[in-house]
Scaffold this motif. Structure first.
Motif, PDB file in Angstrom:
ATOM      1  N   ASN A  86       2.529  -6.095 -16.457  1.00 25.61           N
ATOM      2  CA  ASN A  86       1.932  -5.104 -17.353  1.00 25.61           C
ATOM      3  C   ASN A  86       0.516  -4.784 -16.864  1.00 25.61           C
ATOM      4  OD1 ASN A  86       1.065  -3.469 -19.387  1.00 25.61           O
ATOM      5  ND2 ASN A  86       1.236  -4.996 -21.017  1.00 25.61           N
ATOM      6  N   GLN A  87       0.417  -3.909 -15.885  1.00 30.83           N
ATOM      7  CA  GLN A  87      -0.873  -3.572 -15.272  1.00 30.83           C
ATOM      8  C   GLN A  87      -1.884  -3.052 -16.286  1.00 30.83           C
ATOM      9  OE1 GLN A  87      -1.984  -3.786 -11.925  1.00 30.83           O
ATOM     10  NE2 GLN A  87      -0.211  -5.095 -11.675  1.00 30.83           N
ATOM     11  N   ALA A  88      -1.416  -2.362 -17.318  1.00 25.77           N
ATOM     12  CA  ALA A  88      -2.326  -1.788 -18.312  1.00 25.77           C
ATOM     13  C   ALA A  88      -3.069  -2.862 -19.107  1.00 25.77           C
ATOM     14  CB  ALA A  88      -1.552  -0.876 -19.260  1.00 25.77           C
ATOM     15  N   SER A  89      -2.526  -4.073 -19.163  1.00 25.54           N
ATOM     16  CA  SER A  89      -3.171  -5.141 -19.930  1.00 25.54           C
ATOM     17  C   SER A  89      -4.249  -5.882 -19.127  1.00 25.54           C
ATOM     18  CB  SER A  89      -2.127  -6.147 -20.424  1.00 25.54           C
ATOM     19  OG  SER A  89      -1.616  -6.891 -19.335  1.00 25.54           O
ATOM     20  N   ILE A  90      -4.370  -5.571 -17.850  1.00 17.55           N
ATOM     21  CA  ILE A  90      -5.340  -6.243 -16.995  1.00 17.55           C
ATOM     22  C   ILE A  90      -6.587  -5.376 -16.869  1.00 17.55           C
ATOM     23  CG2 ILE A  90      -5.777  -7.175 -14.698  1.00 17.55           C
ATOM     24  CD1 ILE A  90      -2.726  -7.541 -14.430  1.00 17.55           C
ATOM     25  N   PRO A  91      -7.743  -5.894 -17.301  1.00 15.73           N
ATOM     26  CA  PRO A  91      -8.975  -5.101 -17.179  1.00 15.73           C
ATOM     27  C   PRO A  91      -9.256  -4.724 -15.713  1.00 15.73           C
ATOM     28  CG  PRO A  91      -9.333  -7.018 -18.569  1.00 15.73           C
ATOM     29  CD  PRO A  91      -7.976  -7.181 -17.947  1.00 15.73           C
ATOM     30  N   LEU A  92      -9.852  -3.582 -15.534  1.00 15.64           N
ATOM     31  CA  LEU A  92     -10.194  -3.072 -14.212  1.00 15.64           C
ATOM     32  C   LEU A  92     -11.040  -4.085 -13.440  1.00 15.64           C
ATOM     33  CD1 LEU A  92      -9.699  -0.470 -12.637  1.00 15.64           C
ATOM     34  CD2 LEU A  92     -11.824   0.423 -13.563  1.00 15.64           C
ATOM     35  N   TYR A  93     -10.759  -4.268 -12.169  1.00 20.46           N
ATOM     36  CA  TYR A  93     -11.491  -5.131 -11.246  1.00 20.46           C
ATOM     37  C   TYR A  93     -11.360  -6.624 -11.549  1.00 20.46           C
ATOM     38  CZ  TYR A  93     -13.506  -0.660  -9.991  1.00 20.46           C
ATOM     39  OH  TYR A  93     -13.659   0.643  -9.621  1.00 20.46           O
ATOM     40  N   CYS A  94     -10.336  -7.021 -12.309  1.00 24.29           N
ATOM     41  CA  CYS A  94     -10.130  -8.443 -12.578  1.00 24.29           C
ATOM     42  C   CYS A  94      -9.284  -9.111 -11.500  1.00 24.29           C
ATOM     43  CB  CYS A  94      -9.498  -8.644 -13.943  1.00 24.29           C
ATOM     44  SG  CYS A  94     -10.694  -8.391 -15.240  1.00 24.29           S
ATOM     45  N   TYR A  95      -8.651  -8.343 -10.680  1.00 21.61           N
ATOM     46  CA  TYR A  95      -7.918  -8.893  -9.544  1.00 21.61           C
ATOM     47  C   TYR A  95      -8.002  -7.871  -8.435  1.00 21.61           C
ATOM     48  CZ  TYR A  95      -4.288 -10.928  -6.645  1.00 21.61           C
ATOM     49  OH  TYR A  95      -3.604 -11.479  -5.595  1.00 21.61           O
ATOM     50  N   VAL A  96      -8.724  -8.202  -7.391  1.00 20.58           N
ATOM     51  CA  VAL A  96      -8.960  -7.241  -6.315  1.00 20.58           C
ATOM     52  C   VAL A  96      -8.685  -7.884  -4.950  1.00 20.58           C
ATOM     53  CG1 VAL A  96     -10.540  -5.701  -7.532  1.00 20.58           C
ATOM     54  CG2 VAL A  96     -11.443  -7.754  -6.482  1.00 20.58           C
ATOM     55  N   PRO A  97      -7.406  -8.135  -4.627  1.00 15.18           N
ATOM     56  CA  PRO A  97      -7.093  -8.794  -3.366  1.00 15.18           C
ATOM     57  C   PRO A  97      -7.462  -7.974  -2.136  1.00 15.18           C
ATOM     58  CG  PRO A  97      -5.105  -7.966  -4.373  1.00 15.18           C
ATOM     59  CD  PRO A  97      -6.209  -7.780  -5.371  1.00 15.18           C
ATOM     60  N   PHE A  98      -7.601  -6.668  -2.281  1.00 12.40           N
ATOM     61  CA  PHE A  98      -7.970  -5.797  -1.166  1.00 12.40           C
ATOM     62  C   PHE A  98      -9.260  -5.038  -1.451  1.00 12.40           C
ATOM     63  CE2 PHE A  98      -3.552  -6.582  -0.347  1.00 12.40           C
ATOM     64  CZ  PHE A  98      -3.474  -6.646   1.031  1.00 12.40           C
ATOM     65  N   GLY A  99     -10.085  -5.559  -2.367  1.00  9.14           N
ATOM     66  CA  GLY A  99     -11.282  -4.835  -2.762  1.00  9.14           C
ATOM     67  C   GLY A  99     -10.903  -3.736  -3.736  1.00  9.14           C
ATOM     68  N   ALA A 100     -11.862  -2.883  -4.028  1.00 12.04           N
ATOM     69  CA  ALA A 100     -11.605  -1.811  -4.984  1.00 12.04           C
ATOM     70  C   ALA A 100     -12.644  -0.702  -4.815  1.00 12.04           C
ATOM     71  CB  ALA A 100     -11.657  -2.359  -6.411  1.00 12.04           C
ATOM     72  N   GLY A 101     -12.382   0.410  -5.473  1.00  9.55           N
ATOM     73  CA  GLY A 101     -13.331   1.517  -5.449  1.00  9.55           C
ATOM     74  C   GLY A 101     -13.477   2.120  -4.065  1.00  9.55           C
ATOM     75  N   PRO A 102     -14.674   2.620  -3.741  1.00 11.55           N
ATOM     76  CA  PRO A 102     -14.860   3.302  -2.463  1.00 11.55           C
ATOM     77  C   PRO A 102     -14.782   2.362  -1.257  1.00 11.55           C
ATOM     78  CG  PRO A 102     -16.944   3.137  -3.642  1.00 11.55           C
ATOM     79  CD  PRO A 102     -15.868   2.664  -4.579  1.00 11.55           C
ATOM     80  N   ARG A 103     -14.840   1.057  -1.487  1.00  7.71           N
ATOM     81  CA  ARG A 103     -14.769   0.106  -0.366  1.00  7.71           C
ATOM     82  C   ARG A 103     -13.434  -0.629  -0.295  1.00  7.71           C
ATOM     83  NH1 ARG A 103     -20.357  -2.125   1.362  1.00  7.71           N
ATOM     84  NH2 ARG A 103     -21.623  -0.329   0.862  1.00  7.71           N
ATOM     85  N   ILE A 104     -12.411  -0.066  -0.911  1.00 12.21           N
ATOM     86  CA  ILE A 104     -11.095  -0.702  -0.837  1.00 12.21           C
ATOM     87  C   ILE A 104     -10.653  -0.751   0.624  1.00 12.21           C
ATOM     88  CG2 ILE A 104      -9.750   1.413  -1.145  1.00 12.21           C
ATOM     89  CD1 ILE A 104      -7.903  -0.286  -3.013  1.00 12.21           C
ATOM     90  N   CYS A 105      -9.906  -1.749   0.969  1.00 13.33           N
ATOM     91  CA  CYS A 105      -9.439  -1.931   2.346  1.00 13.33           C
ATOM     92  C   CYS A 105      -8.665  -0.695   2.811  1.00 13.33           C
ATOM     93  CB  CYS A 105      -8.536  -3.164   2.400  1.00 13.33           C
ATOM     94  SG  CYS A 105      -7.723  -3.393   3.985  1.00 13.33           S
ATOM     95  N   PRO A 106      -9.032  -0.123   3.957  1.00 12.75           N
ATOM     96  CA  PRO A 106      -8.314   1.063   4.426  1.00 12.75           C
ATOM     97  C   PRO A 106      -6.866   0.761   4.808  1.00 12.75           C
ATOM     98  CG  PRO A 106      -9.934   0.365   6.050  1.00 12.75           C
ATOM     99  CD  PRO A 106     -10.136  -0.485   4.842  1.00 12.75           C
ATOM    100  N   GLY A 107      -6.541  -0.508   5.043  1.00 17.15           N
ATOM    101  CA  GLY A 107      -5.177  -0.882   5.401  1.00 17.15           C
ATOM    102  C   GLY A 107      -4.326  -1.312   4.217  1.00 17.15           C
ATOM    103  N   TYR A 108      -4.836  -1.103   3.007  1.00 16.97           N
ATOM    104  CA  TYR A 108      -4.148  -1.546   1.792  1.00 16.97           C
ATOM    105  C   TYR A 108      -2.719  -1.016   1.701  1.00 16.97           C
ATOM    106  CZ  TYR A 108      -3.183  -1.864  -3.243  1.00 16.97           C
ATOM    107  OH  TYR A 108      -2.619  -2.103  -4.464  1.00 16.97           O
ATOM    108  N   ASP A 109      -2.533   0.282   1.866  1.00 19.27           N
ATOM    109  CA  ASP A 109      -1.194   0.862   1.761  1.00 19.27           C
ATOM    110  C   ASP A 109      -0.273   0.345   2.862  1.00 19.27           C
ATOM    111  OD1 ASP A 109      -1.663   2.320  -0.548  1.00 19.27           O
ATOM    112  OD2 ASP A 109      -2.365   4.077   0.551  1.00 19.27           O
ATOM    113  N   PHE A 110      -0.796   0.215   4.085  1.00 18.69           N
ATOM    114  CA  PHE A 110       0.006  -0.333   5.177  1.00 18.69           C
ATOM    115  C   PHE A 110       0.438  -1.763   4.860  1.00 18.69           C
ATOM    116  CE2 PHE A 110       0.258  -2.891   9.060  1.00 18.69           C
ATOM    117  CZ  PHE A 110       1.361  -2.297   9.644  1.00 18.69           C
ATOM    118  N   ALA A 111      -0.491  -2.585   4.362  1.00 16.96           N
ATOM    119  CA  ALA A 111      -0.166  -3.978   4.019  1.00 16.96           C
ATOM    120  C   ALA A 111       0.905  -4.031   2.934  1.00 16.96           C
ATOM    121  CB  ALA A 111      -1.423  -4.713   3.570  1.00 16.96           C
TER     122      ALA A 111
END
Length: 185
Positions: free
Chosen positions: A112-137
């Protein structure tokens, strides 16, 4: 070199740790296997997988530095402007008020992604500095785990659960496994 390490090692590390976690937790393995078999039954032969087919991740990176752009008060601490802050990816999910038993491997906590507050789990970073390879991974992991789970069984040949970092995490004694093909669905 960073792009090559980030592009190869992070996905390999993620898949390695998932294989180890599945081998160590038969209940989670069974739940993921059931989910993958349901996905397989709903697909035509040769039909592609989707993002929704697998959405659980184990952070393949350790963390990163950020510079405080202004004084920040966190709890009862003040982090002065200009200081370097090191965030640890795996610690972003350790708040037990958000994630009960945060040290336990429990992929269902992300259903239930909606129940998790924003930025509480960021395995690939978040926002403008999110990992550019996130989608590939995600694609690489999605396909690898799907085929591993639906085509093979494995057992660990070493009970060592320790890992080292250089700079990314890896099992201290590697991941010796015995792999057995199973009947394809």
């Amino acid at each position: 070199m960073l792009v090559m390490v980030a592009g190869h090692d992070t996905s390999a590390i993620l898949i390695t740790f998932l294989m180890r976690l599945f081998a160590n937790d038969p209940a989670v393995y069974a739940a993921v296997l059931q989910e993958m078999e349901e996905i397989a039954r709903g697909k035509q032969r040769g039909e592609f997988l989707t993002w929704e087919d697998l959405a659980k991740m184990f952070p393949p990176i350790f963390g990163g530095f950020r510079k405080a752009l202004k004084d920040i008060e966190y709890g009862r601490y003040v982090i002065p402007e200009g200081w370097q802050i090191f965030w640890v990816a795996s610690m972003t999910r350790m708040d037990d008020t958000i994630f009960p038993e945060p040290s336990k491997f429990d992929p269902s906590r992300f259903e239930n992604q909606a129940s998790i507050p924003l930025y509480c789990y960021v395995p690939f970073g978040a926002g403008p500095r999110i990992c550019p390879g996130y989608d590939f991974a995600r694609i690489e992991t999605l396909v690898a785990i799907y085929y591993l789970i639906t085509h093979f069984k494995w057992k660990l040949l070493c009970s060592d659960n320790f890992f080292s970092r250089n700079p990314t995490p890896f099992p201290s004694k590697g991941l010796p496994v015995q792999i057995t093909p199973k009947k394809i669905l």
